[in-house]
Design a protein around this motif. Structure first.
Motif, PDB file in Angstrom:
ATOM      1  N   VAL A  30      41.572  32.897 -11.740  1.00  0.00           N
ATOM      2  CA  VAL A  30      41.188  34.090 -11.242  1.00  0.00           C
ATOM      3  C   VAL A  30      40.484  34.745 -10.173  1.00  0.00           C
ATOM      4  CG1 VAL A  30      42.581  36.588 -11.384  1.00  0.00           C
ATOM      5  CG2 VAL A  30      43.712  34.762 -12.856  1.00  0.00           C
ATOM      6  N   TRP A  31      39.337  34.737 -10.670  1.00  0.00           N
ATOM      7  CA  TRP A  31      38.594  35.245  -9.716  1.00  0.00           C
ATOM      8  C   TRP A  31      38.529  34.346  -8.692  1.00  0.00           C
ATOM      9  CZ3 TRP A  31      34.327  36.162 -14.306  1.00  0.00           C
ATOM     10  CH2 TRP A  31      35.080  36.959 -15.002  1.00  0.00           C
ATOM     11  N   LYS A  46      34.184  32.866 -26.025  1.00  0.00           N
ATOM     12  CA  LYS A  46      35.147  32.668 -25.560  1.00  0.00           C
ATOM     13  C   LYS A  46      35.394  31.182 -25.053  1.00  0.00           C
ATOM     14  CE  LYS A  46      37.091  37.519 -25.361  1.00  0.00           C
ATOM     15  NZ  LYS A  46      37.827  38.310 -24.490  1.00  0.00           N
ATOM     16  N   VAL A  67      33.660  34.635 -20.935  1.00  0.00           N
ATOM     17  CA  VAL A  67      35.822  34.600 -20.729  1.00  0.00           C
ATOM     18  C   VAL A  67      35.733  33.045 -20.674  1.00  0.00           C
ATOM     19  CG1 VAL A  67      34.999  36.611 -19.178  1.00  0.00           C
ATOM     20  CG2 VAL A  67      35.178  34.211 -18.186  1.00  0.00           C
ATOM     21  N   ARG A  68      37.554  33.250 -20.708  1.00  0.00           N
ATOM     22  CA  ARG A  68      38.103  32.329 -20.914  1.00  0.00           C
ATOM     23  C   ARG A  68      38.280  31.024 -19.155  1.00  0.00           C
ATOM     24  NH1 ARG A  68      41.483  31.506 -24.868  1.00  0.00           N
ATOM     25  NH2 ARG A  68      41.576  33.966 -26.186  1.00  0.00           N
ATOM     26  N   THR A  96      32.355  44.011 -23.169  1.00  0.00           N
ATOM     27  CA  THR A  96      32.921  44.273 -21.770  1.00  0.00           C
ATOM     28  C   THR A  96      32.165  44.944 -20.823  1.00  0.00           C
ATOM     29  OG1 THR A  96      35.265  44.605 -23.040  1.00  0.00           O
ATOM     30  CG2 THR A  96      35.304  45.472 -20.478  1.00  0.00           C
ATOM     31  N   THR A 149      40.518  30.429 -17.784  1.00  0.00           N
ATOM     32  CA  THR A 149      41.413  30.558 -16.840  1.00  0.00           C
ATOM     33  C   THR A 149      41.106  32.130 -16.341  1.00  0.00           C
ATOM     34  OG1 THR A 149      42.742  32.325 -18.737  1.00  0.00           O
ATOM     35  CG2 THR A 149      43.268  29.711 -18.386  1.00  0.00           C
ATOM     36  N   THR A 150      40.384  32.628 -17.216  1.00  0.00           N
ATOM     37  CA  THR A 150      39.837  34.020 -15.955  1.00  0.00           C
ATOM     38  C   THR A 150      39.360  33.274 -14.906  1.00  0.00           C
ATOM     39  OG1 THR A 150      39.550  35.205 -18.442  1.00  0.00           O
ATOM     40  CG2 THR A 150      38.302  36.168 -16.696  1.00  0.00           C
ATOM     41  N   ALA A 205      32.940  30.228 -17.329  1.00  0.00           N
ATOM     42  CA  ALA A 205      33.240  30.808 -18.360  1.00  0.00           C
ATOM     43  C   ALA A 205      32.281  31.113 -19.462  1.00  0.00           C
ATOM     44  CB  ALA A 205      34.361  30.273 -18.476  1.00  0.00           C
TER      45      ALA A 205
END
Length: 391
Positions: free
Chosen positions: A309-310, A239, A302-303, A268, A305-306, A297
């Motif tokens: 957030v973390w 990603k 992951v992205r 996941t 942006t994720t 990332a």
């Protein structure tokens, strides 16, 4: 006097892996429009990509040849494309190609259907071949390999399908554009290939018998086939793949472990396990400015942006009671100070003035201030005071 300018070394781009050998599961998933979705294309672009994949994987027709096919030739069944040795050949189409083309044509706006070409750009013109390569490269980068080799891998997939045919080698050569096996490449007479092209029924029968994508499209791209393809696919999406990576990725044991980890179809659960074990270590490296958010990332698939957030969630968890009280105070005070600032003072100038005032002790970043003012709806034209009414 000669002046020497010191050149700053730029980070080396992240090397992409070689495109993998495709199996039927990989090609099946590439025939879904969702596989080509990205923020920079539309539904028409995704359906067009499926057409190119179907033609390359089941008829060995590349993007350069497909862009010259006309609507009249397609409707009449007289499509001719350039084959090896600079001769024209007539491909044999499987139902998956026919349905992909029809779905693409039905999705075109009426203004784009009036031209003579079967596959057109979003402006109704002949689509540049570079558009297809760009789409392939974007797809490959999202999956961690060089997408410029994707069409070659699709051709190789088609060749492997027909390698199972041992008797009708002339028909195989006609189907593949005069491509035959290495054992009889030089002793297969040219006249036999041309004669085999005349027997369209035999070509259709061999292609349907040997090709894994033969049969009704509902069977090839049905729910059961897609479920099986998800379980048997050989590559998975990455990603976030940064153009350059931090140097510590080659030295830190945790970074090396995550970089070399093979991702399965249960990403996941795998990500949650790795996150619980190593995220705090990665965050500490980020606090020391040894690692960036896009590096994390890339390591955890992951992205970016994720990851941000973390980072925000971690900062909230690590706040002291004094910091909580300070943030509460400034959330209540900042909107009033901003609305009462001098005329024509920009947000950056306001931030610099507030941060420089030692009496205020403003510890927040400019981004935090902007978010706070946005939540308080402090931006926009300020109300003018009404002039005092004459006595």
């Amino acid at each position: 006097m000669v002046k020497f300018v010191k050149r700053v070394a730029t980070p080396r781009p992240t090397a992409l892996a070689e495109a993998p050998s495709l199996n039927t599961a990989d090609v099946t998933l590439m025939l879904r429009p969702e596989s080509w979705a990205n923020p920079h294309n539309e539904e028409i672009d995704r359906l067009r990509a499926c057409v190119h994949v179907a033609m390359a994987a089941s008829a060995r027709v590349g993007a350069s040849a497909a862009r010259a096919i006309t609507v009249d030739a397609w409707r009449a069944g007289e499509v001719e494309v350039l084959g090896a040795s600079m001769y024209m050949r007539k491909p044999v189409w499987l139902p998956v190609v026919v349905d992909a083309v029809e779905t693409y044509r039905n999705a075109l706006p009426k203004s784009l259907k009036t031209g003579p070409l079967l596959i057109v750009s979003n402006r109704g013109r002949q689509i540049p071949a570079n558009n297809v390569w760009s789409l392939y490269r974007t797809f490959g980068r999202r999956h961690g390999f060089d997408g410029g080799e994707l069409q070659t891998r699709l051709f190789q997939y088609f060749d492997r399908q027909l390698d199972r045919e041992e008797e009708e080698r002339a028909t195989v050569a006609a189907l593949a554009g005069c491509r035959v096996g290495a054992d009889n490449e030089y002793n297969l007479p040219w006249v036999e290939v041309r004669r085999a092209e005349l027997d369209r029924d035999l070509m259709q029968r061999i292609l349907e018998d040997r090709h894994d994508l033969a049969g009704a499209t509902e069977r090839v791209l049905g729910a059961q086939a897609l479920g099986k393809a998800e379980a048997e696919r050989t590559f998975f999406p990455v990603k976030s793949l940064p153009t350059s990576t931090s140097a510590i990725l080659d030295h830190d044991p945790v970074c090396v472990l995550l970089r070399d980890t093979a991702w399965t179809d249960r990403q996941t659960a795998q990500r949650n396990r790795l996150k619980r074990a190593h995220l705090e270590h990665l965050m500490s490296l980020r606090d020391q400015k040894l690692l960036r958010s896009n590096d994390i990332a890339y390591l955890l698939h992951v992205r970016t942006t994720t990851v941000e957030v973390w980072v925000a969630e971690r900062r909230l968890r690590m706040r002291t009671p004094e910091q909580v009280e300070t943030e509460r105070y400034w959330k209540e005070t900042l909107p009033g100070l901003f609305l009462s600032r001098p005329r024509m003072e920009r947000p950056k100038e306001f931030y610099a003035r507030i941060a420089a005032d030692k009496r205020l002790k403003f510890p927040m970043t400019f981004k935090w201030m902007i978010n706070t003012l946005s939540q308080a709806k402090a931006f926009g034209p300020r109300r003018r005071r009404r002039a005092a009414s004459a006595a």
